[in-house]
Structure formats: structure tokens, C-alpha cells
Design a protein around this motif. Structure first.
Motif, PDB file in Angstrom:
ATOM      1  N   GLU A   1      49.399  22.734  22.692  1.00  0.00           N
ATOM      2  CA  GLU A   1      49.379  22.469  24.206  1.00  0.00           C
ATOM      3  C   GLU A   1      50.619  22.430  24.203  1.00  0.00           C
ATOM      4  O   GLU A   1      50.990  22.773  25.346  1.00  0.00           O
ATOM      5  N   SER A   2      51.709  22.276  23.269  1.00  0.00           N
ATOM      6  CA  SER A   2      52.794  22.922  23.641  1.00  0.00           C
ATOM      7  C   SER A   2      53.262  24.370  24.160  1.00  0.00           C
ATOM      8  O   SER A   2      54.158  24.044  25.211  1.00  0.00           O
ATOM      9  N   VAL A   3      52.713  24.921  23.323  1.00  0.00           N
ATOM     10  CA  VAL A   3      52.848  26.089  23.483  1.00  0.00           C
ATOM     11  C   VAL A   3      51.847  26.745  24.838  1.00  0.00           C
ATOM     12  O   VAL A   3      52.576  27.814  25.564  1.00  0.00           O
ATOM     13  N   ALA A   4      50.681  26.152  25.067  1.00  0.00           N
ATOM     14  CA  ALA A   4      50.023  26.322  26.370  1.00  0.00           C
ATOM     15  C   ALA A   4      50.807  26.017  27.185  1.00  0.00           C
ATOM     16  O   ALA A   4      50.185  26.742  28.314  1.00  0.00           O
ATOM     17  N   SER A   5      51.778  25.356  27.704  1.00  0.00           N
ATOM     18  CA  SER A   5      51.937  25.111  28.366  1.00  0.00           C
ATOM     19  C   SER A   5      53.352  25.500  28.839  1.00  0.00           C
ATOM     20  O   SER A   5      54.819  25.133  30.048  1.00  0.00           O
ATOM     21  N   ALA A   6      53.729  26.945  28.138  1.00  0.00           N
ATOM     22  CA  ALA A   6      55.174  27.135  28.655  1.00  0.00           C
ATOM     23  C   ALA A   6      55.144  27.894  30.201  1.00  0.00           C
ATOM     24  O   ALA A   6      54.133  28.729  30.539  1.00  0.00           O
ATOM     25  N   VAL A   7      56.217  28.540  30.457  1.00  0.00           N
ATOM     26  CA  VAL A   7      56.234  28.523  32.560  1.00  0.00           C
ATOM     27  C   VAL A   7      57.710  29.678  32.535  1.00  0.00           C
ATOM     28  O   VAL A   7      58.010  30.397  31.170  1.00  0.00           O
ATOM     29  N   GLY A   8      57.229  30.769  32.549  1.00  0.00           N
ATOM     30  CA  GLY A   8      57.293  31.524  32.852  1.00  0.00           C
ATOM     31  C   GLY A   8      58.536  32.039  33.951  1.00  0.00           C
ATOM     32  O   GLY A   8      59.076  32.368  34.063  1.00  0.00           O
ATOM     33  N   ASP A   9      58.432  31.521  34.366  1.00  0.00           N
ATOM     34  CA  ASP A   9      59.390  30.862  35.899  1.00  0.00           C
ATOM     35  C   ASP A   9      61.247  31.100  34.899  1.00  0.00           C
ATOM     36  O   ASP A   9      61.057  30.647  34.064  1.00  0.00           O
ATOM     37  N   ARG A  10      62.238  31.099  35.972  1.00  0.00           N
ATOM     38  CA  ARG A  10      63.365  31.221  35.774  1.00  0.00           C
ATOM     39  C   ARG A  10      64.250  30.022  36.371  1.00  0.00           C
ATOM     40  O   ARG A  10      64.904  30.999  36.970  1.00  0.00           O
ATOM     41  N   PRO A  11      64.685  29.367  36.201  1.00  0.00           N
ATOM     42  CA  PRO A  11      65.087  28.562  36.103  1.00  0.00           C
ATOM     43  C   PRO A  11      66.977  28.629  36.395  1.00  0.00           C
ATOM     44  O   PRO A  11      66.399  29.377  35.535  1.00  0.00           O
ATOM     45  N   GLN A  12      67.357  28.396  36.912  1.00  0.00           N
ATOM     46  CA  GLN A  12      68.914  28.942  37.032  1.00  0.00           C
ATOM     47  C   GLN A  12      69.556  29.269  35.701  1.00  0.00           C
ATOM     48  O   GLN A  12      70.608  30.227  35.349  1.00  0.00           O
TER      49      GLN A  12
ATOM     50  N   LEU B   1      60.031  27.412  28.553  1.00  0.00           N
ATOM     51  CA  LEU B   1      60.318  25.980  28.876  1.00  0.00           C
ATOM     52  C   LEU B   1      59.151  25.845  29.094  1.00  0.00           C
ATOM     53  O   LEU B   1      57.904  26.215  29.273  1.00  0.00           O
ATOM     54  N   SER B   2      59.289  24.099  28.828  1.00  0.00           N
ATOM     55  CA  SER B   2      57.608  24.255  28.869  1.00  0.00           C
ATOM     56  C   SER B   2      57.298  22.714  30.457  1.00  0.00           C
ATOM     57  O   SER B   2      58.812  21.823  30.113  1.00  0.00           O
ATOM     58  N   HIS B   3      56.421  22.484  30.731  1.00  0.00           N
ATOM     59  CA  HIS B   3      56.015  21.417  31.752  1.00  0.00           C
ATOM     60  C   HIS B   3      55.432  20.109  31.410  1.00  0.00           C
ATOM     61  O   HIS B   3      55.274  19.389  32.203  1.00  0.00           O
ATOM     62  N   SER B   4      55.921  19.901  29.103  1.00  0.00           N
ATOM     63  CA  SER B   4      55.215  18.666  29.080  1.00  0.00           C
ATOM     64  C   SER B   4      55.448  18.936  28.392  1.00  0.00           C
ATOM     65  O   SER B   4      55.288  18.642  26.794  1.00  0.00           O
ATOM     66  N   PRO B   5      57.459  18.845  27.689  1.00  0.00           N
ATOM     67  CA  PRO B   5      57.535  18.395  26.413  1.00  0.00           C
ATOM     68  C   PRO B   5      58.061  17.141  26.308  1.00  0.00           C
ATOM     69  O   PRO B   5      56.943  16.255  26.938  1.00  0.00           O
ATOM     70  N   LEU B   6      57.690  16.867  24.696  1.00  0.00           N
ATOM     71  CA  LEU B   6      57.665  15.586  24.425  1.00  0.00           C
ATOM     72  C   LEU B   6      58.378  14.739  24.858  1.00  0.00           C
ATOM     73  O   LEU B   6      57.503  13.470  24.684  1.00  0.00           O
TER      74      LEU B   6
ATOM     75  N   GLU C   1      56.553  41.531  31.445  1.00  0.00           N
ATOM     76  CA  GLU C   1      56.042  40.656  30.670  1.00  0.00           C
ATOM     77  C   GLU C   1      57.012  39.499  30.488  1.00  0.00           C
ATOM     78  O   GLU C   1      57.830  39.465  29.463  1.00  0.00           O
ATOM     79  N   ALA C   2      56.859  38.364  31.122  1.00  0.00           N
ATOM     80  CA  ALA C   2      58.449  37.462  30.756  1.00  0.00           C
ATOM     81  C   ALA C   2      57.118  36.352  29.454  1.00  0.00           C
ATOM     82  O   ALA C   2      58.204  36.434  28.536  1.00  0.00           O
ATOM     83  N   LEU C   3      55.227  36.200  29.956  1.00  0.00           N
ATOM     84  CA  LEU C   3      55.209  35.857  28.222  1.00  0.00           C
ATOM     85  C   LEU C   3      54.347  36.186  28.199  1.00  0.00           C
ATOM     86  O   LEU C   3      53.525  37.392  28.380  1.00  0.00           O
TER      87      LEU C   3
ATOM     88  N   LEU D   1      46.055  29.334  10.762  1.00  0.00           N
ATOM     89  CA  LEU D   1      45.738  30.285  11.682  1.00  0.00           C
ATOM     90  C   LEU D   1      45.681  29.690  12.806  1.00  0.00           C
ATOM     91  O   LEU D   1      44.654  28.520  13.189  1.00  0.00           O
ATOM     92  N   TRP D   2      47.231  29.398  13.513  1.00  0.00           N
ATOM     93  CA  TRP D   2      47.196  28.430  14.841  1.00  0.00           C
ATOM     94  C   TRP D   2      47.443  29.890  15.851  1.00  0.00           C
ATOM     95  O   TRP D   2      48.106  30.275  15.889  1.00  0.00           O
ATOM     96  N   TRP D   3      46.094  30.034  17.000  1.00  0.00           N
ATOM     97  CA  TRP D   3      46.295  30.998  17.646  1.00  0.00           C
ATOM     98  C   TRP D   3      46.453  29.982  19.709  1.00  0.00           C
ATOM     99  O   TRP D   3      44.979  29.133  18.819  1.00  0.00           O
ATOM    100  N   VAL D   4      46.871  30.711  19.893  1.00  0.00           N
ATOM    101  CA  VAL D   4      47.015  29.565  21.145  1.00  0.00           C
ATOM    102  C   VAL D   4      47.033  30.132  22.799  1.00  0.00           C
ATOM    103  O   VAL D   4      48.144  31.923  22.218  1.00  0.00           O
ATOM    104  N   ALA D   5      47.089  30.818  23.578  1.00  0.00           N
ATOM    105  CA  ALA D   5      46.359  31.281  24.559  1.00  0.00           C
ATOM    106  C   ALA D   5      47.608  31.325  25.675  1.00  0.00           C
ATOM    107  O   ALA D   5      47.738  29.447  25.441  1.00  0.00           O
ATOM    108  N   VAL D   6      48.677  31.275  25.928  1.00  0.00           N
ATOM    109  CA  VAL D   6      49.604  31.150  27.277  1.00  0.00           C
ATOM    110  C   VAL D   6      49.287  30.849  28.493  1.00  0.00           C
ATOM    111  O   VAL D   6      48.521  31.943  28.649  1.00  0.00           O
ATOM    112  N   ALA D   7      48.809  29.706  28.799  1.00  0.00           N
ATOM    113  CA  ALA D   7      48.054  29.420  30.123  1.00  0.00           C
ATOM    114  C   ALA D   7      48.891  30.133  30.997  1.00  0.00           C
ATOM    115  O   ALA D   7      47.644  30.729  31.544  1.00  0.00           O
ATOM    116  N   ALA D   8      50.481  30.412  31.314  1.00  0.00           N
ATOM    117  CA  ALA D   8      50.438  31.298  32.141  1.00  0.00           C
ATOM    118  C   ALA D   8      51.146  32.642  32.102  1.00  0.00           C
ATOM    119  O   ALA D   8      51.485  32.971  32.344  1.00  0.00           O
TER     120      ALA D   8
END
Length: 197
Positions: A58-69, A84-89, A153-155, A171-178
Motif C-alpha cells: 500500500e505504501s509503494v502503490a501510493s507513490a506520487v509522481g508530482d514534484r512539489p517544490q 512522495l506518498s499520499h498515504s504516509p504512516l 518517466e517519473a515513476l 517476493l513482494w511485487w507492487v504495481a505503482v498506481a500512478a
């Protein structure tokens, strides 16, 4: 008329038989209790491992490609990744987080989650031969991200953690949602005028 009771020999034989039966019953009870403890421990370890894997996914799938300043983009190598995660701990909103392999004793590594100044050990000293890999839009795995040959390719499309844990492959394989080229997980349906939904 004389009442005849048990002789001393009969009483001793009875006591020996009863003590043998009690001994067998106690050994069986101890065996069953030991088996119960092993089953409960395996169940607890399995649930904990499933929670760790779910947290990672869930953490890796929540990665965001936008780059705030003031934030850093997705970066990774074979020893760890940060993004960057939109759902940090901790706390709501975007926050930089990291997953790192930390060297331990005897060639083993632990997996840590970090956010800000805080670090949480997830799998301490449990992994052998652990490494992260990153899937690009062409379907090729890489040891580091971002790719110098394709800076657009940001992500990555996916992140993989492969290792051996207690002699079994992990083996943990995660699709990055973004990630690029992935279908959206949510589709909006536009309501046409006069259409029944």
C-alpha cells in the motif's frame, strides 16, 4: 461372615496402573499443548508477515509522481527507495517516505520504513540476498531509478523486493498506481442526458 478387602499387592498393582495411565495422559496433554503453541506461533507469524507485506504494497502503490517544490521525486536503487506518498504512516497529505535495506549481522539485512526523523524496523535481520528492482514502461527491470536514458518517466510501473527469508523465497511485487502505462483503478461514468443508470 468375613469381608475380604484388597490385598496389599492388589492395591500396589492398581496404583501402578493408575499412575501409568496418568503419566500417558499428562504426556499427551503436554504434546497437545506444545502443538497448540506451535500452531498459534505460526499463525501469529503468518499474520504479521501478511501485515508487513500489505503495508509495503500500500505504501509503494501510493507513490506520487508530482514534484512539489520542496519534495523529492521517486528515487531508488537496489538497497532502498524514497518517494512522495499520499498515504504516509504519520499525518495526512503528501510526505516523503523511504523503504531501506539495513545491513545486519552474518550477511543478513533488515527492512526499515522511514518518514521524517522516525524509522520503524519492519523485518529486522530477516533477509538474505535482498534487493529492490524497478520496472520501466518497456517491461524491463532496473537496479536504479530514475533512468538516465528516459528522464520523462517519473515513476516506475512496478517495484519488486526479492530476498530469501528463513530459507524460503520472499517476493513482494507492487504495481505503482500512478505509474505510466497503467490503467486507472477508478473510472468515472459520465451521465448522459436522459440515460438511466
Amino acid at each position: 461372615m468375613r469381608h475380604r478387602g484388597f490385598s496389599l499387592l492388589e492395591a500396589l498393582v492398581t496404583l501402578v496402573i493408575v499412575s501409568l495411565v496418568v503419566t500417558v495422559l499428562m504426556q499427551s496433554l503436554l504434546y497437545v499443548l506444545g502443538m497448540r503453541e506451535r500452531v498459534l506461533r505460526a499463525d501469529r507469524e503468518g499474520r504479521t508477515a501478511a501485515l508487513h507485506e500489505r503495508w509495503f504494497r500500500e505504501s509503494v502503490a501510493s507513490a506520487v509522481g508530482d514534484r512539489p517544490q520542496d519534495a523529492s521525486p521517486f528515487r531508488g536503487d537496489s538497497r532502498g527507495l524514497s518517494f512522495l506518498s499520499h498515504s504516509p504512516l504519520r499525518g495526512p497529505g503528501l510526505a516523503p517516505v523511504a523503504w531501506r535495506l539495513v545491513e545486519a549481522s552474518r550477511g543478513r539485512a533488515g527492512l526499515d520504513y522511514a518518514q521524517g526523523d522516525a524509522t520503524w524496523p519492519v523485518l529486522p535481520q530477516a533477509l538474505e540476498g535482498a534487493a529492490f528492482a524497478y520496472l520501466d514502461s518497456r517491461g524491463e527491470w532496473h537496479d536504479a531509478w530514475p533512468l538516465e536514458s528516459r528522464p520523462d518517466e517519473a515513476l516506475p510501473r512496478a517495484v519488486r523486493l526479492s530476498a530469501t527469508r528463513d530459507g524460503r523465497p520472499l517476493l513482494w511485487w507492487v504495481a505503482v498506481a500512478a505509474g505510466p502505462g497503467l490503467l486507472p483503478t477508478l473510472r468515472l461514468i459520465e451521465e448522459a442526458p436522459g440515460a438511466d443508470l
